[in-house]
Structures are given as C-alpha cells and as structure tokens.
Design a protein around this motif. Sequence first.
Motif, PDB file in Angstrom:
ATOM      1  N   MET A 156       0.858  -1.186   0.000  1.00  0.00           N
ATOM      2  CA  MET A 156       0.000   0.000   0.000  1.00  0.00           C
ATOM      3  C   MET A 156       0.895   1.236   0.000  1.00  0.00           C
ATOM      4  SD  MET A 156      -3.329  -0.869   0.358  1.00  0.00           S
ATOM      5  CE  MET A 156      -4.343  -2.245   0.946  1.00  0.00           C
ATOM      6  N   THR A 157       0.528   2.232  -0.799  1.00  0.00           N
ATOM      7  CA  THR A 157       1.311   3.474  -0.819  1.00  0.00           C
ATOM      8  C   THR A 157       0.809   4.466   0.225  1.00  0.00           C
ATOM      9  OG1 THR A 157      -0.114   4.598  -2.434  1.00  0.00           O
ATOM     10  CG2 THR A 157       1.661   3.212  -3.307  1.00  0.00           C
ATOM     11  N   GLY A 158      -0.455   4.293   0.648  1.00  0.00           N
ATOM     12  CA  GLY A 158      -1.036   5.221   1.617  1.00  0.00           C
ATOM     13  C   GLY A 158      -1.643   6.463   0.981  1.00  0.00           C
ATOM     14  N   SER A 159      -1.729   6.478  -0.356  1.00  0.00           N
ATOM     15  CA  SER A 159      -2.268   7.661  -1.040  1.00  0.00           C
ATOM     16  C   SER A 159      -3.010   7.281  -2.312  1.00  0.00           C
ATOM     17  CB  SER A 159      -1.134   8.624  -1.393  1.00  0.00           C
ATOM     18  OG  SER A 159      -1.601   9.672  -2.218  1.00  0.00           O
ATOM     19  N   PHE A 160      -4.086   8.032  -2.580  1.00  0.00           N
ATOM     20  CA  PHE A 160      -4.836   7.859  -3.819  1.00  0.00           C
ATOM     21  C   PHE A 160      -4.416   8.882  -4.877  1.00  0.00           C
ATOM     22  CE2 PHE A 160      -8.523   5.899  -1.322  1.00  0.00           C
ATOM     23  CZ  PHE A 160      -8.160   4.605  -1.688  1.00  0.00           C
ATOM     24  N   THR A 161      -3.560   9.815  -4.493  1.00  0.00           N
ATOM     25  CA  THR A 161      -3.197  10.902  -5.410  1.00  0.00           C
ATOM     26  C   THR A 161      -1.713  10.968  -5.752  1.00  0.00           C
ATOM     27  OG1 THR A 161      -2.979  12.421  -3.530  1.00  0.00           O
ATOM     28  CG2 THR A 161      -5.124  12.338  -4.632  1.00  0.00           C
ATOM     29  N   ASP A 162      -0.876  10.296  -4.973  1.00  0.00           N
ATOM     30  CA  ASP A 162       0.571  10.386  -5.170  1.00  0.00           C
ATOM     31  C   ASP A 162       1.027   9.417  -6.267  1.00  0.00           C
ATOM     32  OD1 ASP A 162       3.321  10.600  -4.991  1.00  0.00           O
ATOM     33  OD2 ASP A 162       3.320  10.781  -2.792  1.00  0.00           O
ATOM     34  N   VAL A 163       1.008   9.913  -7.492  1.00  0.00           N
ATOM     35  CA  VAL A 163       1.397   9.102  -8.648  1.00  0.00           C
ATOM     36  C   VAL A 163       2.871   8.708  -8.559  1.00  0.00           C
ATOM     37  CG1 VAL A 163       1.603   9.063 -11.176  1.00  0.00           C
ATOM     38  CG2 VAL A 163      -0.337  10.212 -10.099  1.00  0.00           C
ATOM     39  N   ALA A 164       3.708   9.641  -8.120  1.00  0.00           N
ATOM     40  CA  ALA A 164       5.150   9.390  -8.043  1.00  0.00           C
ATOM     41  C   ALA A 164       5.475   8.266  -7.073  1.00  0.00           C
ATOM     42  CB  ALA A 164       5.872  10.671  -7.620  1.00  0.00           C
ATOM     43  N   LYS A 165       4.774   8.238  -5.942  1.00  0.00           N
ATOM     44  CA  LYS A 165       5.023   7.203  -4.945  1.00  0.00           C
ATOM     45  C   LYS A 165       4.609   5.831  -5.476  1.00  0.00           C
ATOM     46  CE  LYS A 165       4.604   6.368   0.008  1.00  0.00           C
ATOM     47  NZ  LYS A 165       4.046   6.882   1.291  1.00  0.00           N
ATOM     48  N   MET A 166       3.500   5.777  -6.178  1.00  0.00           N
ATOM     49  CA  MET A 166       3.049   4.521  -6.786  1.00  0.00           C
ATOM     50  C   MET A 166       4.065   4.040  -7.820  1.00  0.00           C
ATOM     51  SD  MET A 166       0.776   2.041  -7.277  1.00  0.00           S
ATOM     52  CE  MET A 166      -0.794   2.508  -6.545  1.00  0.00           C
ATOM     53  N   LYS A 167       4.552   4.964  -8.620  1.00  0.00           N
ATOM     54  CA  LYS A 167       5.533   4.603  -9.644  1.00  0.00           C
ATOM     55  C   LYS A 167       6.810   4.072  -9.000  1.00  0.00           C
ATOM     56  CE  LYS A 167       8.087   6.399 -13.620  1.00  0.00           C
ATOM     57  NZ  LYS A 167       8.365   7.576 -14.494  1.00  0.00           N
ATOM     58  N   GLU A 168       7.260   4.747  -7.942  1.00  0.00           N
ATOM     59  CA  GLU A 168       8.472   4.332  -7.246  1.00  0.00           C
ATOM     60  C   GLU A 168       8.347   2.910  -6.691  1.00  0.00           C
ATOM     61  OE1 GLU A 168      11.111   5.698  -3.323  1.00  0.00           O
ATOM     62  OE2 GLU A 168       9.408   6.913  -3.994  1.00  0.00           O
ATOM     63  N   MET A 169       7.188   2.613  -6.096  1.00  0.00           N
ATOM     64  CA  MET A 169       6.975   1.283  -5.524  1.00  0.00           C
ATOM     65  C   MET A 169       6.892   0.223  -6.624  1.00  0.00           C
ATOM     66  SD  MET A 169       4.226   0.248  -2.588  1.00  0.00           S
ATOM     67  CE  MET A 169       5.086   1.305  -1.409  1.00  0.00           C
ATOM     68  N   ALA A 170       6.228   0.563  -7.723  1.00  0.00           N
ATOM     69  CA  ALA A 170       6.118  -0.370  -8.844  1.00  0.00           C
ATOM     70  C   ALA A 170       7.490  -0.655  -9.446  1.00  0.00           C
ATOM     71  CB  ALA A 170       5.177   0.187  -9.901  1.00  0.00           C
ATOM     72  N   LEU A 171       8.316   0.378  -9.582  1.00  0.00           N
ATOM     73  CA  LEU A 171       9.670   0.205 -10.122  1.00  0.00           C
ATOM     74  C   LEU A 171      10.495  -0.707  -9.218  1.00  0.00           C
ATOM     75  CD1 LEU A 171      10.498   3.830 -11.323  1.00  0.00           C
ATOM     76  CD2 LEU A 171      10.265   1.788 -12.769  1.00  0.00           C
ATOM     77  N   SER A 172      10.314  -0.562  -7.906  1.00  0.00           N
ATOM     78  CA  SER A 172      11.031  -1.409  -6.949  1.00  0.00           C
ATOM     79  C   SER A 172      10.683  -2.881  -7.157  1.00  0.00           C
ATOM     80  CB  SER A 172      10.681  -0.984  -5.526  1.00  0.00           C
ATOM     81  OG  SER A 172      11.256  -1.858  -4.584  1.00  0.00           O
ATOM     82  N   PHE A 173       9.397  -3.162  -7.357  1.00  0.00           N
ATOM     83  CA  PHE A 173       8.961  -4.545  -7.583  1.00  0.00           C
ATOM     84  C   PHE A 173       9.462  -5.063  -8.923  1.00  0.00           C
ATOM     85  CE2 PHE A 173       5.092  -3.968  -4.610  1.00  0.00           C
ATOM     86  CZ  PHE A 173       5.798  -4.529  -3.544  1.00  0.00           C
ATOM     87  N   ILE A 174       9.413  -4.222  -9.944  1.00  0.00           N
ATOM     88  CA  ILE A 174       9.873  -4.629 -11.279  1.00  0.00           C
ATOM     89  C   ILE A 174      11.368  -4.958 -11.246  1.00  0.00           C
ATOM     90  CG2 ILE A 174      10.244  -3.839 -13.655  1.00  0.00           C
ATOM     91  CD1 ILE A 174       7.631  -2.162 -13.295  1.00  0.00           C
ATOM     92  N   ASN A 175      12.112  -4.183 -10.468  1.00  0.00           N
ATOM     93  CA  ASN A 175      13.549  -4.449 -10.332  1.00  0.00           C
ATOM     94  C   ASN A 175      13.823  -5.760  -9.603  1.00  0.00           C
ATOM     95  OD1 ASN A 175      14.295  -2.107 -11.675  1.00  0.00           O
ATOM     96  ND2 ASN A 175      14.380  -0.877  -9.801  1.00  0.00           N
ATOM     97  N   GLN A 176      12.802  -6.304  -8.933  1.00  0.00           N
ATOM     98  CA  GLN A 176      12.927  -7.593  -8.247  1.00  0.00           C
ATOM     99  C   GLN A 176      12.463  -8.749  -9.125  1.00  0.00           C
ATOM    100  OE1 GLN A 176      11.314  -7.539  -4.125  1.00  0.00           O
ATOM    101  NE2 GLN A 176      11.302  -5.306  -4.305  1.00  0.00           N
ATOM    102  N   GLY A 177      12.113  -8.432 -10.364  1.00  0.00           N
ATOM    103  CA  GLY A 177      11.748  -9.493 -11.301  1.00  0.00           C
ATOM    104  C   GLY A 177      10.273  -9.554 -11.666  1.00  0.00           C
ATOM    105  N   VAL A 178       9.446  -8.666 -11.110  1.00  0.00           N
ATOM    106  CA  VAL A 178       8.014  -8.641 -11.447  1.00  0.00           C
ATOM    107  C   VAL A 178       7.838  -8.207 -12.892  1.00  0.00           C
ATOM    108  CG1 VAL A 178       5.868  -7.367 -11.039  1.00  0.00           C
ATOM    109  CG2 VAL A 178       7.158  -8.292  -9.100  1.00  0.00           C
ATOM    110  N   ASP A 179       7.006  -8.932 -13.644  1.00  0.00           N
ATOM    111  CA  ASP A 179       6.795  -8.547 -15.049  1.00  0.00           C
ATOM    112  C   ASP A 179       5.335  -8.219 -15.378  1.00  0.00           C
ATOM    113  OD1 ASP A 179       5.913 -11.150 -14.868  1.00  0.00           O
ATOM    114  OD2 ASP A 179       6.876 -11.836 -16.719  1.00  0.00           O
TER     115      ASP A 179
END
Length: 348
Positions: free
Chosen positions: A209-232
């Motif tokens: 959970m990012t804790g926000s419905f409006t923080d696009v940057a935070k969502m992107k940052e978390m998604a990038l972290s998962f993708i860097n761990q192999g998520v496709d």
Amino acid sequence: MYIKRYISLFLLLVGMLTLATFTSACTPKTGSATPSSKKEEVKKEKKESNKLKVALVLPGPINDNGWNATAYEGLKAMEKELGVEGSYTENVSQSDQEEIIRGYAQQGYDMIIAHGFQFADAMQRVAPQYPKVKFVINNGSIAKENVCSLVVDNYQIGFLQGAIAAILSKTGKVAAIGGEEMPPIRQTLEGFVQGAKYIKPDIDVKTAMTGSFTDVAKMKEMALSFINQGVDVVMGDANQASLGAIQAAQEKKVLAIGYGADLNNVAPDTVVTSVVQSWAKAMVALGKIVQEGKYEPKVYYMGVKEGAVYLAPFHGFENKLAPEVKEKINKVVEDIKSGKIKVQRSTI
C-alpha cells in the motif's frame, strides 16, 4: 296576402328544424367518452404513484470522472432502465450527511443510496425513524432491518486481475499495489493473490500500500522497486495514483493490468486489459430487487454474473496474445460467472 304569410311561416319552421337537426348531429357525444377518459387518467395517476423514487447522496462532484461519476451514471441508468424518479445531492460533507439523508426520507423517497462507506453512521442514525425507506450504503458492510450495503465485488475484480497476471507472467513474479489502507482496496489485493495462486500455486505475489490515492510518483516508485525484483506484470488500485504503476511498467517495458475502467488508452502497448467495475449495473440490479419486493437487509455483492465486473477488450493485444492465452483468460471469466470458480471473501 294570407297565403304568402302562411308560406313564410312554413319556410321559417322548416329552417329552424333543419338547423336543430344539424346542430344535434355535429355536437360531440361527450357522455360516452368521459368515463373512458377518466379511466385512463386514473390509470396514469396510479402508474405515477407506483414509480420508485430514488435519491443519491455523493461525497464529491458528479463530473469527477471517477468515484462519484460512476454512481451518477448508475442513477441515470436506473431512470432509463427501471423508470425510477431520481434525484441527487453532490459534494456532501460529513457534517451535512445526516441532514441531507433525513431530508430525502421526509420527502417520501423509497430508496436512498449513499455512495461510500463513510456514510454508514449517518445512515444508521436516520434509518430507524423511516422503516419503509430502503437505505443503501455503496461499498459498505452494514446489513440490518431497512439498511443494506451494495458492493461491486472487489474480491472478484482482484481475482480476475491476479489470474490474468499469472497467465501472462513469464518470470513467475507479479505485483498488486493499493493506495490507502481501507476495506475495498484490501479486498482487491486479497482477491489478486487468490486469483494468481489459482493459476499458479507457487507464483510469487508481491503486494503493498502506498497510503495515497493521489501520489502518482510514490506509486511509480513502488512499482519500479517490484519490477527491479523481477516482477513482469503489475496492477495499481489507487484511483489517480494508479497511473504511477502503468508509467513504471511502460518505462521498464513490462505489462500492466488496469483497474476500474478501461485504461488501455493510457499506455496502449503496456495495458493488456483492464477489469472494469460498473456501479451502473450494480445499482440497476439492486433497483430491480427492490421493485420486485425481494429486498433483504444484507450485503449485496454484484460481480461478473450481474455484469458489474467485466473484462475490457484486449485492443492492440488482440493479435499479440496467443489464442490459447486469450482462451484461458476468458475461461476464468466464464467460470466465475457460472459459479464453477467460487471466489473466497475474507471473514476478517
């Protein structure tokens, strides 16, 4: 002289008789038409009096292209498909909730729909005073006497997304990211895990959970972290902030699944499909239940079977996905619809 006078009188009498006959023939016979006219009028009045009156109370504006707009579309669908008499109040603050809801009850509305679980307390305070009115809380969990909750099944939405992600994944790692910590978001993420593991029991499902419905940057940052761990394959459930997950997927050239609406246009080469939720279908379905006198004080879950949850088109991926992949995805949808797949809801 007398003969001429008699002739004149005779002609005058003939003329008067002719005029009387003509007038009688041309005068409409209202006696036989009046009862029929009154009967039709009574029928019309009776029909109008039986029309279901529905009020919608919204926390925000109807033109937000999001949460509030979906419920407004639902009210218009009820008017069109069920013939209800609808009314609404938008931008209702927490301090005004009870006053607005009570006002509709006093005006004789049969059904009052509050769009959001945040209306639960106000609805429960007003409802006991108006036992003949049906009070509905969208995305709620209350069920008592004349209060029910209407939910577009978040578990089914998440299940479909998770199943699709697992079918598409090549790395065996997928992710679902929510916004604020609240029941509807948590339910979607729980459904996502369930759906992914239904397809591949050993799949690695990452959630956060990012804790926000409006923080696009935070969502992107978390998604990038998962993708860097192999998520496709990623999915974001956080209203506006969900765009961050799609942006991350687009940047890293992995796949994304849309939530709530068809989001393919955001990134046509990234968003394979979306799982759409239709409050219009859900509200129409509940309206029919009330009209048919089958109302019960319970939580009504509207999902794939009712058309309230459905899969958006594959768009550009229609020719990119192998036929067997599309067939597998569509089979999951059909199996949920038929009841062959029973999506589990948390009892917590």
